[in-house]
Design an enzyme around this catalytic site. Structure first.
Site, PDB file in Angstrom:
ATOM      1  CG  ASN A  55      -1.685   1.203   1.480  1.00 13.87           C
ATOM      2  OD1 ASN A  55      -1.772   2.055   0.603  1.00 13.87           O
ATOM      3  ND2 ASN A  55      -2.289   1.316   2.663  1.00 13.87           N
ATOM      4  CD1 TRP A  56       3.614   1.237  -2.899  1.00 10.87           C
ATOM      5  CD2 TRP A  56       3.757   2.597  -4.680  1.00 10.87           C
ATOM      6  NE1 TRP A  56       4.487   0.676  -3.786  1.00 10.87           N
ATOM      7  CE2 TRP A  56       4.600   1.476  -4.895  1.00 10.87           C
ATOM      8  CE3 TRP A  56       3.695   3.570  -5.676  1.00 10.87           C
ATOM      9  CZ2 TRP A  56       5.362   1.326  -6.055  1.00 10.87           C
ATOM     10  CZ3 TRP A  56       4.448   3.417  -6.837  1.00 10.87           C
ATOM     11  CH2 TRP A  56       5.279   2.309  -7.020  1.00 10.87           C
ATOM     12  CE  LYS A  57      -0.037   3.162   4.843  1.00 12.97           C
ATOM     13  NZ  LYS A  57       0.079   3.265   6.291  1.00 12.97           N
TER      14      LYS A  57
ATOM     15  CG  HIS B 267      -5.703   1.918   5.527  1.00 17.38           C
ATOM     16  ND1 HIS B 267      -5.258   2.863   6.423  1.00 17.38           N
ATOM     17  CD2 HIS B 267      -4.674   1.049   5.343  1.00 17.38           C
ATOM     18  CE1 HIS B 267      -4.008   2.567   6.757  1.00 17.38           C
ATOM     19  NE2 HIS B 267      -3.633   1.473   6.117  1.00 17.38           N
TER      20      HIS B 267
ATOM     21  CD  GLU C 139      -2.720   5.462   6.969  1.00 22.97           C
ATOM     22  OE1 GLU C 139      -2.704   5.476   5.724  1.00 22.97           O
ATOM     23  OE2 GLU C 139      -1.786   4.957   7.647  1.00 22.97           O
TER      24      GLU C 139
ATOM     25  CD  GLU D 221      -3.335  -2.530   7.511  1.00 20.71           C
ATOM     26  OE1 GLU D 221      -2.273  -2.822   6.957  1.00 20.71           O
ATOM     27  OE2 GLU D 221      -3.918  -1.454   7.326  1.00 20.71           O
TER      28      GLU D 221
ATOM     29  N   GLY E 135       2.916   2.083  10.775  1.00 19.62           N
ATOM     30  CA  GLY E 135       3.926   3.134  10.620  1.00 19.62           C
ATOM     31  C   GLY E 135       4.695   3.463  11.884  1.00 19.62           C
TER      32      GLY E 135
ATOM     33  CB  SER F 199       5.482  -2.067  11.882  1.00 19.66           C
ATOM     34  OG  SER F 199       5.140  -0.729  12.172  1.00 19.66           O
TER      35      SER F 199
ATOM     36  N   GLY G  66       2.854  -1.196   4.227  1.00 15.42           N
ATOM     37  CA  GLY G  66       2.891   0.221   3.888  1.00 15.42           C
ATOM     38  C   GLY G  66       4.298   0.654   3.525  1.00 15.42           C
ATOM     39  N   GLY G  67       4.984   1.274   4.482  1.00 18.88           N
ATOM     40  CA  GLY G  67       6.303   1.869   4.241  1.00 18.88           C
ATOM     41  C   GLY G  67       7.291   0.976   3.511  1.00 18.88           C
TER      42      GLY G  67
END
Ligand code: PGA
Length: 252
Positions: free
Chosen positions: A12-14, A98, A100, A168, A174, A214, A235-236
């Site tokens: 997930n590049w967000k 998600h 976010e 999640e 993150g 993470s 993610g990251g």
């Protein structure tokens, strides 16, 4: 025992990625071309890059997904993107609910369910996210929170082919923090039981339940070995091909 579903590692590049980032997709495709993948691999770039990423990764059998969709097919909804549009651009899945989106846009379970239904209508996979906050975990409410989110956001008629669930924990996203393998296992087993009530046991057994929060090359193998974990939402560590490949290798 039925054989476990094919795992999925989704990146997930967000809200990250300009045309220069296409190079990471190109690198990943190069690394995976000709490799017989044990797991399915997916990149969920920002909507602006779905088409170009798809073009670059198609031959490496990497799938592409969106990060959100509107519940309607089309209409007067300025700035929104429908599941049909994502599919048309080359996506075969979309992340819905998600944390976010739930936090930044006030998305409720009902909204998430409508979006998951939209994905089913368009014929793409809905990756439905659930997870507790730190306060909820500290208060011992994790399983209750996850149950309520599943009951509220998994659409009627959901199938293992059409739906993926991503667990999640909000506090792990993150932050570099992760639950222990035993904690992840407890929640995933609980999610599968809940899905059994919602979809019927045979579908629930085949449904992929991803862990997200993470995930890094250094912890992926341990997390992916937990029973009832059928892959990861990353993610990251999905932004750089060199890191993402380290996670994909947890399944080779
Ligand atoms: P992270 O994000 O891997 O950067 O923690 C996971 C996610 O939000 O899907």
């Amino acid at each position: 025992m039925a054989k476990p579903p094919r795992p999925l590692i989704a990146g997930n590049w967000k809200m990250n990625g300009l045309s220069a980032s296409l190079n990471e997709a190109r690198l990943l495709a190069g690394m995976l071309k000709g490799v017989k993948l044990v797991c399915e691999v997916m990149i969920c770039p920002p909507a602006t890059l779905i088409g170009p990423v798809r073009k670059l990764v198609k031959s490496a059998k990497i799938k592409v997904g969106g990060q959100d969709c509107h519940q309607k097919e089309s209409g007067a909804h300025t700035g929104d993107i429908s599941a049909e549009m994502l599919k048309d651009a080359g996506a075969s899945a979309v992340i819905v609910g998600h944390s976010e989106r739930r936090a930044d846009h006030g998305e409720t379970d009902a909204v998430v369910r409508a979006k998951a239904r939209a994905a089913m209508r368009a014929g793409i996979v809905a990756i439905i996210c659930v997870g507790e906050t730190l306060e909820q975990r500290k208060a011992g409410q994790t399983l209750a929170v996850v149950s309520a989110q599943l009951q509220g956001s998994v659409p009627e008629g959901a199938t293992a082919a059409g739906v993926v669930v991503a667990y999640e924990p909000v506090w792990a996203i993150g932050t570099g923090l992760t639950p222990t393998a035993a904690e992840v296992g407890d929640v995933h087993a609980h999610i599968r039981r809940e899905l059994g009530k919602l979809m019927g046991k045979p579908e629930a057994r085949k449904t992929r339940i991803l862990y997200g929060g993470s995930v890094k090359p250094g912890n992926a193998a341990e997390l992916m070995a937990v029973p009832d974990v059928n892959g990861a939402l990353v993610g990251g560590a999905s932004l750089k091909a060199a890191d993402f490949i380290g996670i994909i290798k947890a399944y080779s």
